[in-house]
Scaffold this motif. Structure first.
Motif, PDB file in Angstrom:
ATOM      1  N   ALA A 182      -3.863 -16.633   1.531  1.00 49.56           N
ATOM      2  CA  ALA A 182      -2.765 -16.850   0.190  1.00 49.56           C
ATOM      3  C   ALA A 182      -2.783 -15.247  -0.845  1.00 49.56           C
ATOM      4  N   LEU A 183      -3.658 -14.775  -0.578  1.00 52.51           N
ATOM      5  CA  LEU A 183      -3.841 -13.413  -1.148  1.00 52.51           C
ATOM      6  C   LEU A 183      -2.860 -12.064  -0.550  1.00 52.51           C
ATOM      7  N   LEU A 184      -2.717 -12.309   0.678  1.00 53.85           N
ATOM      8  CA  LEU A 184      -2.280 -11.278   1.747  1.00 53.85           C
ATOM      9  C   LEU A 184      -0.382 -11.450   1.736  1.00 53.85           C
ATOM     10  N   ALA A 185      -0.190 -13.029   1.960  1.00 53.55           N
ATOM     11  CA  ALA A 185       0.834 -13.709   1.555  1.00 53.55           C
ATOM     12  C   ALA A 185       1.355 -13.377   0.334  1.00 53.55           C
ATOM     13  N   ALA A 186       0.504 -13.257  -1.081  1.00 58.30           N
ATOM     14  CA  ALA A 186       1.052 -12.941  -2.197  1.00 58.30           C
ATOM     15  C   ALA A 186       1.692 -11.769  -2.364  1.00 58.30           C
ATOM     16  N   LEU A 187       0.839 -10.703  -1.967  1.00 59.83           N
ATOM     17  CA  LEU A 187       1.001  -9.000  -1.432  1.00 59.83           C
ATOM     18  C   LEU A 187       2.220  -8.648  -0.938  1.00 59.83           C
ATOM     19  N   LYS A 188       2.455  -9.850   0.252  1.00 57.12           N
ATOM     20  CA  LYS A 188       3.848  -9.072   0.801  1.00 57.12           C
ATOM     21  C   LYS A 188       5.014  -9.512   0.195  1.00 57.12           C
ATOM     22  N   ALA A 189       4.817 -11.170  -0.785  1.00 58.04           N
ATOM     23  CA  ALA A 189       6.454 -11.653  -1.589  1.00 58.04           C
ATOM     24  C   ALA A 189       6.268  -9.972  -2.968  1.00 58.04           C
ATOM     25  N   ILE A 190       4.755  -9.378  -2.941  1.00 60.22           N
ATOM     26  CA  ILE A 190       5.196  -8.925  -4.500  1.00 60.22           C
ATOM     27  C   ILE A 190       5.939  -7.369  -3.681  1.00 60.22           C
ATOM     28  N   GLY A 191       5.667  -6.792  -2.343  1.00 59.52           N
ATOM     29  CA  GLY A 191       6.100  -5.921  -2.615  1.00 59.52           C
ATOM     30  C   GLY A 191       7.739  -5.907  -1.434  1.00 59.52           C
ATOM     31  N   GLU A 192       8.153  -7.422  -1.319  1.00 61.49           N
ATOM     32  CA  GLU A 192       9.843  -7.891  -1.379  1.00 61.49           C
ATOM     33  C   GLU A 192      10.198  -8.252  -2.309  1.00 61.49           C
ATOM     34  N   SER A 193       9.881  -8.193  -3.376  1.00 65.30           N
ATOM     35  CA  SER A 193      10.492  -8.535  -4.707  1.00 65.30           C
ATOM     36  C   SER A 193      10.961  -6.873  -4.929  1.00 65.30           C
ATOM     37  N   GLY A 194      10.967  -6.023  -4.495  1.00 65.19           N
ATOM     38  CA  GLY A 194      11.130  -4.680  -4.941  1.00 65.19           C
ATOM     39  C   GLY A 194      11.031  -4.204  -6.569  1.00 65.19           C
ATOM     40  N   ARG A 195      10.025  -4.700  -7.327  1.00 66.19           N
ATOM     41  CA  ARG A 195       9.645  -5.138  -8.612  1.00 66.19           C
ATOM     42  C   ARG A 195       8.410  -4.841  -8.484  1.00 66.19           C
ATOM     43  N   ARG A 196       7.863  -3.670  -9.620  1.00 69.59           N
ATOM     44  CA  ARG A 196       6.144  -3.612  -9.750  1.00 69.59           C
ATOM     45  C   ARG A 196       5.779  -4.154 -10.390  1.00 69.59           C
ATOM     46  N   PRO A 197       4.365  -4.493 -10.422  1.00 66.60           N
ATOM     47  CA  PRO A 197       3.748  -5.585 -10.945  1.00 66.60           C
ATOM     48  C   PRO A 197       3.831  -5.109 -12.469  1.00 66.60           C
ATOM     49  N   ALA A 198       3.838  -5.655 -13.636  1.00 68.68           N
ATOM     50  CA  ALA A 198       3.472  -5.352 -15.035  1.00 68.68           C
ATOM     51  C   ALA A 198       2.227  -4.190 -15.615  1.00 68.68           C
ATOM     52  N   ILE A 199       1.191  -4.647 -14.737  1.00 69.72           N
ATOM     53  CA  ILE A 199       0.199  -3.463 -14.449  1.00 69.72           C
ATOM     54  C   ILE A 199      -0.196  -3.550 -13.754  1.00 69.72           C
ATOM     55  N   ASP A 200      -1.203  -1.812 -12.987  1.00 71.92           N
ATOM     56  CA  ASP A 200      -1.550  -1.597 -11.694  1.00 71.92           C
ATOM     57  C   ASP A 200      -2.577  -3.090 -11.074  1.00 71.92           C
ATOM     58  N   PHE A 201      -2.163  -3.180  -9.913  1.00 75.27           N
ATOM     59  CA  PHE A 201      -2.351  -4.469  -9.738  1.00 75.27           C
ATOM     60  C   PHE A 201      -3.964  -4.145  -8.174  1.00 75.27           C
ATOM     61  N   GLN A 202      -5.071  -4.707  -8.237  1.00 71.46           N
ATOM     62  CA  GLN A 202      -5.808  -4.545  -7.082  1.00 71.46           C
ATOM     63  C   GLN A 202      -5.986  -5.860  -6.525  1.00 71.46           C
ATOM     64  N   ALA A 203      -6.112  -6.517  -5.418  1.00 73.13           N
ATOM     65  CA  ALA A 203      -6.354  -7.034  -4.144  1.00 73.13           C
ATOM     66  C   ALA A 203      -7.698  -6.340  -3.797  1.00 73.13           C
ATOM     67  N   ILE A 204      -8.359  -7.317  -3.918  1.00 65.17           N
ATOM     68  CA  ILE A 204      -9.981  -6.416  -3.410  1.00 65.17           C
ATOM     69  C   ILE A 204     -10.713  -7.879  -2.658  1.00 65.17           C
ATOM     70  N   PHE A 205     -11.029  -7.437  -1.157  1.00 61.42           N
ATOM     71  CA  PHE A 205     -11.533  -7.887  -0.214  1.00 61.42           C
ATOM     72  C   PHE A 205     -13.405  -7.762  -0.402  1.00 61.42           C
ATOM     73  N   THR A 206     -13.965  -8.921  -0.886  1.00 64.70           N
ATOM     74  CA  THR A 206     -15.050  -8.279  -0.458  1.00 64.70           C
ATOM     75  C   THR A 206     -16.204  -8.335   0.761  1.00 64.70           C
ATOM     76  N   ILE A 207     -17.504  -8.570   0.619  1.00 66.44           N
ATOM     77  CA  ILE A 207     -18.065  -8.934   1.913  1.00 66.44           C
ATOM     78  C   ILE A 207     -19.051  -9.485   1.980  1.00 66.44           C
ATOM     79  N   THR A 208     -19.813  -9.811   0.954  1.00 64.54           N
ATOM     80  CA  THR A 208     -21.092 -10.148   0.337  1.00 64.54           C
ATOM     81  C   THR A 208     -21.343 -11.450  -0.750  1.00 64.54           C
ATOM     82  N   GLU A 209     -19.566 -12.160  -0.483  1.00 61.06           N
ATOM     83  CA  GLU A 209     -20.263 -13.405  -1.829  1.00 61.06           C
ATOM     84  C   GLU A 209     -21.331 -14.471  -1.393  1.00 61.06           C
ATOM     85  N   GLU A 210     -20.965 -14.364   0.116  1.00 62.02           N
ATOM     86  CA  GLU A 210     -22.009 -15.498   0.647  1.00 62.02           C
ATOM     87  C   GLU A 210     -23.195 -15.602   0.500  1.00 62.02           C
TER      88      GLU A 210
END
Length: 373
Positions: free
Chosen positions: A204-232
Motif C-alpha cells: 500500500a505504501l509503495l502504491a501511494a508513492l507511485k501515485a504521488i509521483g504520477e500526480s505531478g504535485r509536490r507534497p505539502a511538506i517533505d515526505f518520508q516513506a520508511i521501511f523498518t526491519i525489526t518491528e516484530e
C-alpha cells in the motif's frame, strides 16, 4: 508559468494492479526479522523504478524521501517489512530440527507449515510437525500434546535420521527458518496468506508513492516513506527518525476479532493500543481526510498490540503519532484481509501527503477554565 496540475481524486490515483503485484512479489520473498536483506533489495529496486530517492541506515532500514513544498519540516509514513519466523534451536538426535520463534506468535500456527531452512551453503525444504505426528502410530495420544514450541519439530526432505546427518548437511543452531506465505486471492477480493503483516502495508505504501509521483504535485511538506526491519522484535523505527520529522503515521495490521471494531475493508484508525493513546489531533485529522475523500474507515482500540509508532516515541522522538491499519482476521496465523482495505490505506496516505501539517500547541493561557455543571 505552467499551470498547476489539477488534483487527482484519491481513488483514481491508486493503481490496484500495481499494489496487488507488489504484494504477491513480496510475499514470495522470505524475510523473518534478521533475514531481510533480499526483501530490502527488492524494495530499493522498486523505489528506484519509481524515481524515489532513498538511503539505507547502517542496520538496513530504508528511508525514501520526496521533497515537499515546505522543506522546513518532514512527515514520515512508516511500515515494517520483517515478518515472524523461527530459527533452529537444536539439532535433534532423531535427525529433526527444534525451533525457537522469531517474533511473538504461537506454535499452534506453526504446525503444518512448509518451511525453508537457510543453512550455510544451501536452502533445505521441510515441514513443521508435532512430536507425535502419525495417528496410525500414536492414536489418541496425539490429542494430548500441549501447544508449545518444544512440542514441534522440522522434518527435512532429506535422508536425516541422526544428528550427525544434520551436521553433514551443514545445518547448525541459529539457521533461519522461513514459513511459506502460500497466498490465495479470491474472485471477491479477499487475500489469505501468512505474512500479510506487514508486506500488505508495504504494498500500500509503495502504491501511494507511485501515485504521488504520477500526480505531478509536490507534497505539502517533505515526505518520508520508511521501511523498518525489526518491528516484530520490538525495536522498529526507534533510531530511524531525523529531528525534522514532526508527524509519524505507522502502517500495520489491525486485528479483526470479537470485541474489536476493525474491519477487513476500509482503513481502521487506531485510537489506542497497549502503550496508550495515539495523538488526538492526528487521529482527528486522519478521520477528517477519510470523510472528505470518501475513504471507508472505522476507529478501534487494540488491547494486545505494539507497532513502529511505539518504538519511535519510546526512543524519545518528539512527534505527533498515529497508526493506520488494514483489518485482518487471524493475525500472525493464516491471515486474511481484503484488497480494498489496502487500496484504502494507499488512498489515505496519498491525500495525507498533500495536507498541511498540524500546528504547534497553543501557548499556555491564564484564562480560567469554565466549569461545566
Amino acid at each position: 508559468m505552467a499551470p498547476r496540475p489539477e488534483p487527482m481524486g484519491a481513488s483514481e490515483a491508486i493503481d490496484p494492479d500495481y499494489l496487488r503485484q507488489r504484494l504477491l512479489d513480496m510475499l514470495a520473498i522470505p524475510s523473518p526479522t534478521g533475514f531481510t536483506n533480499e526483501l530490502s533489495r527488492y524494495v530499493c529496486r522498486e523505489l528506484a523504478a519509481l524515481g524515489v530517492d532513498y538511503q539505507l541506515t547502517r542496520r538496513g532500514t530504508i528511508i525514501a524521501h520526496i521533497p515537499g513544498e515546505d522543506r522546513a519540516v518532514t512527515r514520515a509514513a512508516v511500515n515494517h517489512i520483517d515478518t515472524i519466523g523461527a530459527v533452529v534451536s537444536e539439532l535433534k538426535p532423531n535427525g529433526r530440527l527444534g525451533l525457537m520463534p522469531v517474533g511473538t506468535w504461537s506454535s499452534r500456527f506453526a504446525e503444518g507449515g512448509r518451511v525453508s531452512v537457510f543453512a550455510r551453503n544451501r536452502v533445505y525444504r521441510g515441514q513443521v510437525l508435532p512430536l507425535l505426528a502419525s495417528g496410525h502410530a500414536f492414536n489418541e495420544r496425539i490429542d494430548t500434546l500441549p501447544v508449545a514450541w518444544n512440542q514441534i519439530e522440522v522434518r527435512l526432505n532429506e535422508p536425516c535420521r541422526t544428528k550427525a546427518d544434520l551436521v553433514d548437511l551443514g545445518l547448525r543452531s541459529g539457521d533461519f527458518v522461513a514459513f511459506d506465505a502460500d497466498p490465495e486471492i479470491s474472485d471477491s477480493g479477499y487475500i489469505s496468506s501468512r505474512h500479510l503483516d506487514n508486506k500488505a502495508g508495504a504494498s500500500a505504501l509503495l502504491a501511494a508513492l507511485k501515485a504521488i509521483g504520477e500526480s505531478g504535485r509536490r507534497p505539502a511538506i517533505d515526505f518520508q516513506a520508511i521501511f523498518t526491519i525489526t518491528e516484530e522484535v520490538g525495536t522498529g523505527a526507534g533510531s530511524s527518525l531525523s529531528s525534522e520529522v514532526v508527524e509519524f503515521v505507522g502502517i500495520d495490521i489491525g486485528p479483526v476479532a470479537p470485541g474489536q471494531n476493525a474491519r477487513e475493508t476500509g482503513v481502521t484508525l487506531c485510537a489506542q493500543d497497549t502503550s496508550g493513546p495515539f495523538d488526538y489531533h492526528m487521529l482527528r485529522k486522519l478521520r477528517r481526510l477519510c470523510r472528505e475523500h470518501d475513504i471507508a474507515h472505522q476507529i478501534d482500540v487494540f488491547r494486545y498490540y505494539y507497532s513502529d509508532a511505539n518504538s519511535a516515541v519510546k526512543a524519545g522522538h518528539d512527534v505527533r503519532d498515529a497508526l493506520i491499519t488494514f483489518g485482518t482476521d487471524a493475525t500472525h496465523g493464516y491471515e486474511r484481509t481484503h484488497l480494498s482495505s489496502l487500496s484504502s490505506i494507499a488512498e489515505l496516505l496519498f491525500v495525507y501527503a498533500f495536507s498541511q501539517p498540524i500546528g504547534l500547541p497553543r501557548p499556555y493561557s491564564a484564562a480560567p477554565v469554565p466549569v461545566v455543571s
